[in-house]
Design a protein around this motif. Sequence first.
Motif, PDB file in Angstrom:
ATOM      1  N   UNK A  36     -67.168  81.361  31.020  1.00 21.73           N
ATOM      2  CA  UNK A  36     -68.517  81.868  31.483  1.00 21.73           C
ATOM      3  C   UNK A  36     -68.632  83.053  30.571  1.00 21.73           C
ATOM      4  N   UNK A  37     -70.211  83.457  30.442  1.00 20.41           N
ATOM      5  CA  UNK A  37     -70.556  84.647  29.908  1.00 20.41           C
ATOM      6  C   UNK A  37     -70.604  85.634  31.098  1.00 20.41           C
ATOM      7  N   UNK A  38     -69.798  87.198  31.178  1.00 18.49           N
ATOM      8  CA  UNK A  38     -69.676  88.029  32.260  1.00 18.49           C
ATOM      9  C   UNK A  38     -69.670  89.227  31.888  1.00 18.49           C
ATOM     10  N   UNK A  39     -70.314  90.097  33.338  1.00 24.24           N
ATOM     11  CA  UNK A  39     -70.317  91.324  33.072  1.00 24.24           C
ATOM     12  C   UNK A  39     -68.927  91.977  32.130  1.00 24.24           C
ATOM     13  N   UNK A  40     -68.993  92.961  32.313  1.00 27.19           N
ATOM     14  CA  UNK A  40     -67.540  93.799  31.299  1.00 27.19           C
ATOM     15  C   UNK A  40     -66.321  93.792  32.985  1.00 27.19           C
ATOM     16  N   UNK A  41     -65.716  93.569  32.570  1.00 26.81           N
ATOM     17  CA  UNK A  41     -64.409  93.976  33.678  1.00 26.81           C
ATOM     18  C   UNK A  41     -64.675  94.990  34.216  1.00 26.81           C
ATOM     19  N   UNK A  42     -64.192  95.152  35.348  1.00 20.18           N
ATOM     20  CA  UNK A  42     -64.499  96.221  36.585  1.00 20.18           C
ATOM     21  C   UNK A  42     -63.036  96.562  36.627  1.00 20.18           C
ATOM     22  N   UNK A  43     -62.365  97.867  36.210  1.00 17.16           N
ATOM     23  CA  UNK A  43     -61.006  98.207  36.640  1.00 17.16           C
ATOM     24  C   UNK A  43     -60.694  98.406  38.386  1.00 17.16           C
ATOM     25  N   UNK A  44     -60.092  98.486  38.362  1.00 23.90           N
ATOM     26  CA  UNK A  44     -59.855  98.402  40.314  1.00 23.90           C
ATOM     27  C   UNK A  44     -59.497 100.147  40.648  1.00 23.90           C
ATOM     28  N   UNK A  47     -58.277 103.970  35.841  1.00 24.07           N
ATOM     29  CA  UNK A  47     -57.309 103.115  34.592  1.00 24.07           C
ATOM     30  C   UNK A  47     -56.492 102.402  35.829  1.00 24.07           C
ATOM     31  N   UNK A  48     -55.621 102.052  36.286  1.00 25.70           N
ATOM     32  CA  UNK A  48     -54.633 101.954  37.528  1.00 25.70           C
ATOM     33  C   UNK A  48     -54.016 100.280  36.666  1.00 25.70           C
ATOM     34  N   UNK A  49     -53.519  99.248  36.164  1.00 24.52           N
ATOM     35  CA  UNK A  49     -53.130  98.524  35.877  1.00 24.52           C
ATOM     36  C   UNK A  49     -52.183  98.117  36.232  1.00 24.52           C
ATOM     37  N   UNK A  50     -52.057  96.785  36.159  1.00 19.57           N
ATOM     38  CA  UNK A  50     -50.295  95.988  36.934  1.00 19.57           C
ATOM     39  C   UNK A  50     -50.800  95.655  35.314  1.00 19.57           C
ATOM     40  N   UNK A  51     -49.622  95.752  34.485  1.00 18.68           N
ATOM     41  CA  UNK A  51     -49.274  95.256  33.329  1.00 18.68           C
ATOM     42  C   UNK A  51     -47.552  94.161  33.666  1.00 18.68           C
ATOM     43  N   UNK A  52     -47.835  93.557  32.373  1.00 18.17           N
ATOM     44  CA  UNK A  52     -46.217  92.929  32.597  1.00 18.17           C
ATOM     45  C   UNK A  52     -46.534  92.613  31.020  1.00 18.17           C
ATOM     46  N   UNK A  53     -45.216  91.813  31.099  1.00 17.19           N
ATOM     47  CA  UNK A  53     -44.210  91.876  29.676  1.00 17.19           C
ATOM     48  C   UNK A  53     -43.812  90.704  29.502  1.00 17.19           C
ATOM     49  N   UNK A  63     -57.502  93.038  40.197  1.00 11.48           N
ATOM     50  CA  UNK A  63     -58.423  92.838  41.096  1.00 11.48           C
ATOM     51  C   UNK A  63     -59.223  93.782  41.542  1.00 11.48           C
ATOM     52  N   UNK A  64     -60.653  93.622  42.376  1.00  7.60           N
ATOM     53  CA  UNK A  64     -61.724  94.205  42.457  1.00  7.60           C
ATOM     54  C   UNK A  64     -62.635  94.423  41.445  1.00  7.60           C
ATOM     55  N   UNK A  65     -63.000  92.799  40.813  1.00  9.82           N
ATOM     56  CA  UNK A  65     -63.831  92.188  39.681  1.00  9.82           C
ATOM     57  C   UNK A  65     -65.220  92.118  40.007  1.00  9.82           C
ATOM     58  N   UNK A  66     -65.926  92.327  39.030  1.00  9.26           N
ATOM     59  CA  UNK A  66     -67.288  92.132  39.487  1.00  9.26           C
ATOM     60  C   UNK A  66     -67.655  90.279  40.079  1.00  9.26           C
ATOM     61  N   UNK A 351     -58.137  81.342  43.728  1.00 10.17           N
ATOM     62  CA  UNK A 351     -58.596  81.836  45.231  1.00 10.17           C
ATOM     63  C   UNK A 351     -58.060  83.256  45.373  1.00 10.17           C
ATOM     64  N   UNK A 352     -57.289  83.486  44.925  1.00 11.07           N
ATOM     65  CA  UNK A 352     -56.927  84.587  44.604  1.00 11.07           C
ATOM     66  C   UNK A 352     -57.622  85.899  44.116  1.00 11.07           C
ATOM     67  N   UNK A 353     -58.179  85.468  42.474  1.00 10.81           N
ATOM     68  CA  UNK A 353     -59.061  86.068  42.049  1.00 10.81           C
ATOM     69  C   UNK A 353     -60.034  86.657  42.947  1.00 10.81           C
ATOM     70  N   UNK A 354     -60.545  85.085  43.595  1.00 13.42           N
ATOM     71  CA  UNK A 354     -61.910  85.408  44.812  1.00 13.42           C
ATOM     72  C   UNK A 354     -61.944  86.558  45.235  1.00 13.42           C
ATOM     73  N   UNK A 355     -60.969  86.341  45.944  1.00  8.62           N
ATOM     74  CA  UNK A 355     -60.920  87.236  47.432  1.00  8.62           C
ATOM     75  C   UNK A 355     -60.570  88.585  47.055  1.00  8.62           C
ATOM     76  N   UNK A 356     -60.078  88.792  45.488  1.00  2.01           N
ATOM     77  CA  UNK A 356     -59.737  89.981  45.674  1.00  2.01           C
ATOM     78  C   UNK A 356     -60.959  90.243  45.011  1.00  2.01           C
ATOM     79  N   UNK A 357     -61.748  89.905  44.924  1.00  7.48           N
ATOM     80  CA  UNK A 357     -62.638  90.873  43.921  1.00  7.48           C
ATOM     81  C   UNK A 357     -63.915  91.534  44.643  1.00  7.48           C
ATOM     82  N   UNK A 358     -65.084  92.113  44.125  1.00  6.50           N
ATOM     83  CA  UNK A 358     -66.442  92.734  44.512  1.00  6.50           C
ATOM     84  C   UNK A 358     -67.339  92.287  44.743  1.00  6.50           C
ATOM     85  N   UNK A 359     -68.273  91.518  45.260  1.00 12.56           N
ATOM     86  CA  UNK A 359     -69.263  90.892  45.078  1.00 12.56           C
ATOM     87  C   UNK A 359     -70.431  91.949  44.824  1.00 12.56           C
TER      88      UNK A 359
END
Length: 377
Positions: A36-44, A47-53, A63-66, A351-359
């Motif tokens: 889907x086309x969507x708005x620009x990603x919003x950081x929680x 600059x905080x990010x959870x990075x895995x390698x 988390x905290x995405x629009x 569901x996890x992404x939705x529950x942790x998003x910001x309307x």
Amino acid sequence: MIKKNFIKAGLAVAAAAMVMTGCKKGGTDQDTATVAESSTAAAETGSQEKLTDNAGIQLGNYKGLKLTARVEDVTDAQMEEELKRLQTQYPVEVTGRPAKEGDVANIDYVGTRDGEAFLGGTGEGYDLVLGSNTFIDGFEDGVVGMNTGDEKDLNLTFPETYGNAELAGQDVIFHVTLNAIKSVEETQIDDDLAKRVTGDESATLEALKSQVYERLVNQAESNYFNRAGSELLLQVIENSQVECDPDAVEDMYNQLKGTYTGYAGQYGMELEDFLGLFLGTDLDGLRESAENLVKQEMTLDEIIKVENIVPTEEQKNKLAKMNYFSDAAEMISTYGEESANRLFRMGAAYYYLIDNAVETEPEAGAETTAAAETVAP
């Protein structure tokens, strides 16, 4: 196959068929056929990010995405439209008169060329709307005027532009048997319609309306789930660094190609002709779709691993109903335990992404479009 007009299909392929490993490319290319086309990603938190390698992915913030998608209410107009659709889909059978334009003719047919049946030219118990121009020119006109039980030979010619080169411009004969005549215009939205739709002689119109309402509510929730999940997943991919394993992309490409080759064969067409006519793409576009699907599933897999996501029984049953099963057990029985559980896990990640998003209210003039392809159910 003798159909002349076709319904354009989306580039959606059952997630149960997808077996993928990992991917490799910084960021993501927006592909309207897949995400889907969507708005620009919003950081929680800035600059905080959870990075895995792990395995070629650096997972950015998720988390905290629009979230602009919303659940739509079921309207009276939708109820009326659905009942009219059922009225058309389950017309009443009529007797004592010949078939006319607008009727639904239930027919058996056998097509032959030079005395031999050809591939796709045979059908039994087919409901054909007379006047719909679904079949090649002359076929439906030939059925008009027939009575129930009549048999008739139709001498026809396939158009020069027909998709199957072996039949294009060829003279053929269709032997048609009219099994029944059904009339949409004589069909009422009443208890009798409810009985035909449900197959239950005790059914009532009120009970049918309740079923229709429940189905529309479920569809609204399903539409929201897929729009919201796609919108958020795109933002996660934009926040992340994903390196695609070429073998995984190739595997997915071959799965897509195999699926659409099968569809093309049903219409007597070559794959590339089918892709262009129905999907407005080509083999290069199909490969891009494969890469995007790999990115999506890999990103969801990483979120599942990092958050140790396990679907609840409630989520499983909701996901099953979204896929038109009565419950999770029926879905498992149909797809197999491994494939169904994989779909449940990916759905739980949505569901996890939705529950942790910001309307968030969508920006003026912006539109959120559900993904045509998604790895979630």
